[in-house]
Design an enzyme around this catalytic site. Structure first.
Site, PDB file in Angstrom:
ATOM      1  N   GLU A 255       0.892  -1.161   0.000  1.00  0.00           N
ATOM      2  CA  GLU A 255       0.000   0.000   0.000  1.00  0.00           C
ATOM      3  C   GLU A 255       0.926   1.205   0.000  1.00  0.00           C
ATOM      4  O   GLU A 255       1.676   1.418   0.950  1.00  0.00           O
ATOM      5  CB  GLU A 255      -0.860  -0.074   1.262  1.00  0.00           C
ATOM      6  CG  GLU A 255      -2.102   0.732   1.177  1.00  0.00           C
ATOM      7  CD  GLU A 255      -2.040   1.859   2.152  1.00  0.00           C
ATOM      8  OE1 GLU A 255      -1.891   2.993   1.661  1.00  0.00           O
ATOM      9  OE2 GLU A 255      -2.114   1.623   3.359  1.00  0.00           O
ATOM     10  N   CYS A 294      -2.396   8.613   3.556  1.00  0.00           N
ATOM     11  CA  CYS A 294      -2.265   7.952   2.252  1.00  0.00           C
ATOM     12  C   CYS A 294      -3.510   8.162   1.407  1.00  0.00           C
ATOM     13  O   CYS A 294      -3.462   8.055   0.192  1.00  0.00           O
ATOM     14  CB  CYS A 294      -1.989   6.470   2.454  1.00  0.00           C
ATOM     15  SG  CYS A 294      -3.143   5.662   3.552  1.00  0.00           S
TER      16      CYS A 294
HETATM   17  P1  NDP Z   1       9.334   4.670   3.408  1.00  0.00           P
HETATM   18  O1  NDP Z   1       8.974   3.886   2.214  1.00  0.00           O
HETATM   19  O2  NDP Z   1      10.626   5.333   3.444  1.00  0.00           O
HETATM   20  O3  NDP Z   1       9.232   3.760   4.688  1.00  0.00           O
HETATM   21  C1  NDP Z   1       8.120   2.937   4.933  1.00  0.00           C
HETATM   22  C2  NDP Z   1       8.546   1.850   5.891  1.00  0.00           C
HETATM   23  O4  NDP Z   1       9.524   1.037   5.252  1.00  0.00           O
HETATM   24  C3  NDP Z   1       9.205   2.377   7.155  1.00  0.00           C
HETATM   25  O5  NDP Z   1       8.853   1.561   8.229  1.00  0.00           O
HETATM   26  C4  NDP Z   1      10.671   2.231   6.826  1.00  0.00           C
HETATM   27  O6  NDP Z   1      11.473   2.154   7.968  1.00  0.00           O
HETATM   28  C5  NDP Z   1      10.665   0.925   6.082  1.00  0.00           C
HETATM   29  N1  NDP Z   1      11.839   0.702   5.279  1.00  0.00           N
HETATM   30  C6  NDP Z   1      12.533   1.587   4.547  1.00  0.00           C
HETATM   31  N2  NDP Z   1      13.553   0.976   3.926  1.00  0.00           N
HETATM   32  C7  NDP Z   1      13.507  -0.336   4.292  1.00  0.00           C
HETATM   33  C8  NDP Z   1      14.301  -1.471   4.013  1.00  0.00           C
HETATM   34  N3  NDP Z   1      15.340  -1.400   3.213  1.00  0.00           N
HETATM   35  N4  NDP Z   1      13.962  -2.627   4.575  1.00  0.00           N
HETATM   36  C9  NDP Z   1      12.897  -2.737   5.397  1.00  0.00           C
HETATM   37  N5  NDP Z   1      12.134  -1.671   5.710  1.00  0.00           N
HETATM   38  C10 NDP Z   1      12.412  -0.487   5.167  1.00  0.00           C
HETATM   39  O7  NDP Z   1       8.187   5.654   3.662  1.00  0.00           O
HETATM   40  P2  NDP Z   1       8.056   6.747   4.779  1.00  0.00           P
HETATM   41  O8  NDP Z   1       7.206   6.203   5.860  1.00  0.00           O
HETATM   42  O9  NDP Z   1       9.355   7.320   5.222  1.00  0.00           O
HETATM   43  O10 NDP Z   1       7.364   7.803   3.919  1.00  0.00           O
HETATM   44  C11 NDP Z   1       8.045   8.310   2.785  1.00  0.00           C
HETATM   45  C12 NDP Z   1       7.053   8.632   1.732  1.00  0.00           C
HETATM   46  O11 NDP Z   1       6.216   7.511   1.453  1.00  0.00           O
HETATM   47  C13 NDP Z   1       6.099   9.717   2.114  1.00  0.00           C
HETATM   48  O12 NDP Z   1       6.667  10.951   1.962  1.00  0.00           O
HETATM   49  C14 NDP Z   1       4.964   9.431   1.170  1.00  0.00           C
HETATM   50  O13 NDP Z   1       5.221   9.987  -0.072  1.00  0.00           O
HETATM   51  C15 NDP Z   1       4.955   7.946   1.060  1.00  0.00           C
HETATM   52  N6  NDP Z   1       3.953   7.329   1.905  1.00  0.00           N
HETATM   53  C16 NDP Z   1       2.866   6.860   1.298  1.00  0.00           C
HETATM   54  C17 NDP Z   1       1.886   6.284   2.038  1.00  0.00           C
HETATM   55  C18 NDP Z   1       0.724   5.728   1.349  1.00  0.00           C
HETATM   56  O14 NDP Z   1       0.120   4.819   1.874  1.00  0.00           O
HETATM   57  N7  NDP Z   1       0.341   6.234   0.206  1.00  0.00           N
HETATM   58  C19 NDP Z   1       1.941   6.172   3.484  1.00  0.00           C
HETATM   59  C20 NDP Z   1       3.140   6.721   4.030  1.00  0.00           C
HETATM   60  C21 NDP Z   1       4.116   7.232   3.248  1.00  0.00           C
HETATM   61  P3  NDP Z   1      12.365   3.386   8.445  1.00  0.00           P
HETATM   62  O15 NDP Z   1      11.431   4.463   8.835  1.00  0.00           O
HETATM   63  O16 NDP Z   1      13.128   2.839   9.577  1.00  0.00           O
HETATM   64  O17 NDP Z   1      13.206   3.759   7.263  1.00  0.00           O
END
Ligand code: NDP
Length: 681
Positions: A255, A294
């Site tokens: 998602e 989201c």
């Molecule tokens: P990320 O994709 O950066 O992170 C989402 C999750 O993935 C976090 O728990 C993150 O952990 C984890 N993650 C990142 N890299 C890895 C990896 N290599 N292995 C395992 N887990 C990993 O999204 P963010 O939450 O930082 O949000 C960034 C952008 O994503 C937002 O600005 C927005 O554009 C979008 N977003 C979209 C959503 C939606 O549903 N449409 C919801 C939320 C965000 P960690 O924080 O420790 O890096």
């Protein structure tokens, strides 16, 4: 605050290089974390070997009861979560969605589990399929819990809701969870998991948390495991491309980014209730949770003729938004989750403003109440307008994850459809119209590109849950850019964590395996009338064959005159014969049901307390005057309810040639040997 991971049954202090987490409101350090030293393979093994067996030894009903108790427990302690939630930049209202909305999903799944799932460890999916002419070989589908672990990776924006909306259906399915919150707001998720563990309600091994990196966890997943991810497109692509995930075809539910649209119908001019509702909703979606949702509206697709009016009305509403410390009096919009997030949104506003004009909000010049503007991750709401959306690409591509939306004018409805679909797959779109033709065109034009469509008008506005609220009853997820995944959606969300298997065999064998009697299976006769047997002694397959009864023309006329059902098929020989389905006058279906009851009931008081309905009723062959009917009544399945025992009877009425004339399930409430209500209930 040292944020810890809970792995293999113990809390593990952060060690090695620590990551600092700061308050979104004043930039003060909130905690440090690191998952160095966590044995990720050990966590997966522990979940599979300890948590899985414990969960799978319980029935759906038992797991549902734990979810309910857990919800009650967390509600008691919710203020501890609110206290931390403010530091994420969330107002009390935002926190309510995250905290109480999250706990609400526990209750929603608890209640569905109790009402809709059996007190069993497996679930039958659909009906029995006849696979042979003689009826001795049949098929059905069964769902059993996966024997692995669910890895839940969450975004920063809803640390409680995101965790719980994934946990509830997974737990109900009987699968242990390893949850990984986003680092920026991990202190709130860690607190929540601490409380869940402290409740003492969860079987050992059913919930673990990683605060920090997931290390090599994904390399240890197998075909029995599931990854459910919420976050950015880029991370999702990276994780999904993990060679181990690909090789083992590990189920990956994603998602992610979504350029959600809200469409104002061409009928919804400034003098209509739909126009006002639209403006209110766009403003609400921009500012709730500072736009870090989201499902938030990113593109306001409006008729070109109303674009000025929409912009003016929105500007007036946005001017009333008070940005600041979420705990300060009068503040209606808090901070973004982190400075990084604020910077990311600023970059994206810049990109959008290369093809759209900023019509409201200046990130360099705005008021912040009760906090230091520089120390907190604040932004004002920013409204853009893109008058030439066909030349633009960022507007349909770039998700500014903050209080930002763009007005996108359209000339024709067909254009509105194409613009909405330019998001290339979204979680949700909303439609504001009172015109049935507009609603119809938008449904068929956009539904294939969207996970959810919300039609809001004057009739439902008051009770509507709005554009941006995913509900446990409805699916949450969308195609394409939105990730192609589905979460929640009632029991659909539970089934993602179970394997569907086709079973084939004899009616007796499949009946035994599916805890029901299947037509063609063994009929049991105890010598006693089944209506005289209490719920707990009644066996599946107990059968009564009734005496025959001949249906006469007098019976049909008597029933017709008595009930007033003098439909021509029962009363007028010539008219009935002219009907291609009838040979002439026929008996009423309801007369047959009444005669059937008359043939099979036991009149004396006994354990059957009430008849409370029929399911799957089909009249198969007409019954003419002079035909002789008889009934077979068989115990098909039993379900102990809190107050009574529910018996589902398979009923078949046949004629003198043994041809079925009607089939149905009859439902009765039955007492137990110890009486009524259910002594165990
Ligand atoms: P990320 O994709 O950066 O992170 C989402 C999750 O993935 C976090 O728990 C993150 O952990 C984890 N993650 C990142 N890299 C890895 C990896 N290599 N292995 C395992 N887990 C990993 O999204 P963010 O939450 O930082 O949000 C960034 C952008 O994503 C937002 O600005 C927005 O554009 C979008 N977003 C979209 C959503 C939606 O549903 N449409 C919801 C939320 C965000 P960690 O924080 O420790 O890096």
């Amino acid at each position: 605050m040292k944020l810890m991971s809970f792995a293999e049954g113990r809390w593990i202090e952060p060690q090695g290089r620590l990551t600092e987490i700061f308050s979104a409101v004043d930039g003060a350090p909130v905690g440090v974390c690191s998952s160095a030293g966590v044995d990720f393979a050990g966590m997966a093994r522990y979940a599979r070997e300890v948590g899985g067996p414990a969960l799978r030894s319980m029935t759906f009903t038992e797991r549902a009861e734990i979810l309910k108790q857990l919800g009650l427990y967390l509600m008691e302690r919710k203020e501890e979560l609110y206290a931390l939630s403010y530091r994420t930049g969330a107002t009390r209202k935002d926190g309510w969605v995250d905290i109480e909305g999250g706990i609400g999903t526990l209750f929603a799944y608890a209640s569905r589990g109790k009402r809709e799932l059996p007190n069993e460890r497996h679930l039958i999916d659909g009906e029995v399929e006849p696979l042979s002419k003689g009826g001795t070989f049949v098929g059905l589908h069964v769902l059993t819990p996966l024997k692995g672990v669910a890895v839940h990776i969450n975004a920063f924006n809803f640390p409680c809701w995101g965790l719980l909306e994934k946990f509830a259906p997974t737990f109900l399915a009987g699968v242990p969870v390893i949850t990984k919150p986003a680092t920026a707001t991990a202190y709130l998720a860690e607190k929540l998991v601490r409380m869940m563990i402290e409740s003492g309600l969860l079987p050992e091994g059913s919930l673990q948390i990683i605060v920090g990196s997931t290390g090599d966890l994904l390399d240890h997943l197998t075909l029995q495991d599931v990854v459910s991810f919420t976050g950015s497109l880029e991370t999702s692509i990276k994780l999904q491309a993990n060679p181990n995930i690909l090789r083992n075809a590990v189920k990956f539910i994603a998602e992610r980014d979504s350029l959600n649209a809200s469409i104002l119908g061409p009928d919804a001019g400034p003098d209509t209730p739909e126009f006002d509702l639209y403006v209110k909703e766009v403003q609400r979606e921009m500012t709730t949770k500072a736009g870090q949702k989201c499902t938030a509206i990113r593109r306001a697709i409006v008729p070109r003729k109303y674009a000025d009016a929409v912009a003016e009305a929105l500007k007036a509403r946005l001017a009333r938004v008070v940005v600041g410390n979420p705990e300060a009096e009068g503040v209606t919009m808090g901070a973004l989750a982190s400075h990084d997030q604020r910077q990311d949104v600023l970059t994206k506003i810049k990109l959008l403003s290369t093809e759209a004009e900023v019509v409201f909000g200046d990130p360099d010049n705005f008021e912040v109440v009760g906090a230091d503007k520089e120390k907190g991750a604040f932004l004002p709401p920013v409204l853009l307008r893109c008058d030439d959306p066909w030349k633009a690409s960022h507007v349909h591509d770039v998700e500014p994850f903050g209080p930002v939306a763009t007005i996108v004018p359209y000339d024709t409805l067909e254009e509105a459809v194409r613009l909405a679909n330019r998001g290339e797959g979204s979680l949700v779109a909303s439609v504001f119209t009172y015109d049935p033709a507009v609603a119809d065109e938008l449904l068929f034009g956009t539904a294939a590109f969207h996970g959810r469509l919300v039609f809001i008008d004057r009739d439902c506005a008051k009770e509507s849950t709005g554009h941006g609220s995913p509900l446990p009853h409805m699916i949450h997820g969308g195609p394409g850019r939105a990730g192609g995944g589905e979460e929640m959606g009632g029991l659909r969300g539970v089934k993602h964590y179970m394997q569907r298997t086709a079973l084939q065999g004899s009616p007796a064998r499949l009946g035994q395996l599916s805890r029901q009697w299947i037509r063609g299976g063994v009929e049991i006769s105890t010598g006693a009338h089944p209506f005289t047997r209490p719920f707990d002694v009644l066996q599946l397959g107990e059968t009564l064959h009734t005496a025959p009864r001949t249906v006469t023309l007098e019976d049909i006329e008597h029933f017709a005159n008595f009930t007033g059902d003098t439909f021509y098929a029962h009363m007028d020989e010539a008219a009935a014969a002219a009907n291609p389905f009838f040979p002439g006058r026929v008996a009423h279906g309801y007369l047959l049901l009444s005669f059937a009851a008359g043939l099979f009931v036991e009149s004396a008081p006994g354990p059957v307390l009430a008849n409370y309905g029929l399911d799957s009723l089909r009249f198969i062959k007409p019954v003419s005057p002079g035909d002789t009917i008889k009934v077979r009544l068989t115990v098909k399945s039993k379900k102990a309810r809190r107050e009574y025992g529910e018996v589902r009877w398979d009923v078949q009425i046949t004629n003198q040639n043994d041809e079925p004339v009607a089939n149905y399930d009859l439902l009765t409430m039955n007492a137990f040997s110890d009486g009524f209500p259910n002594p165990q209930g």
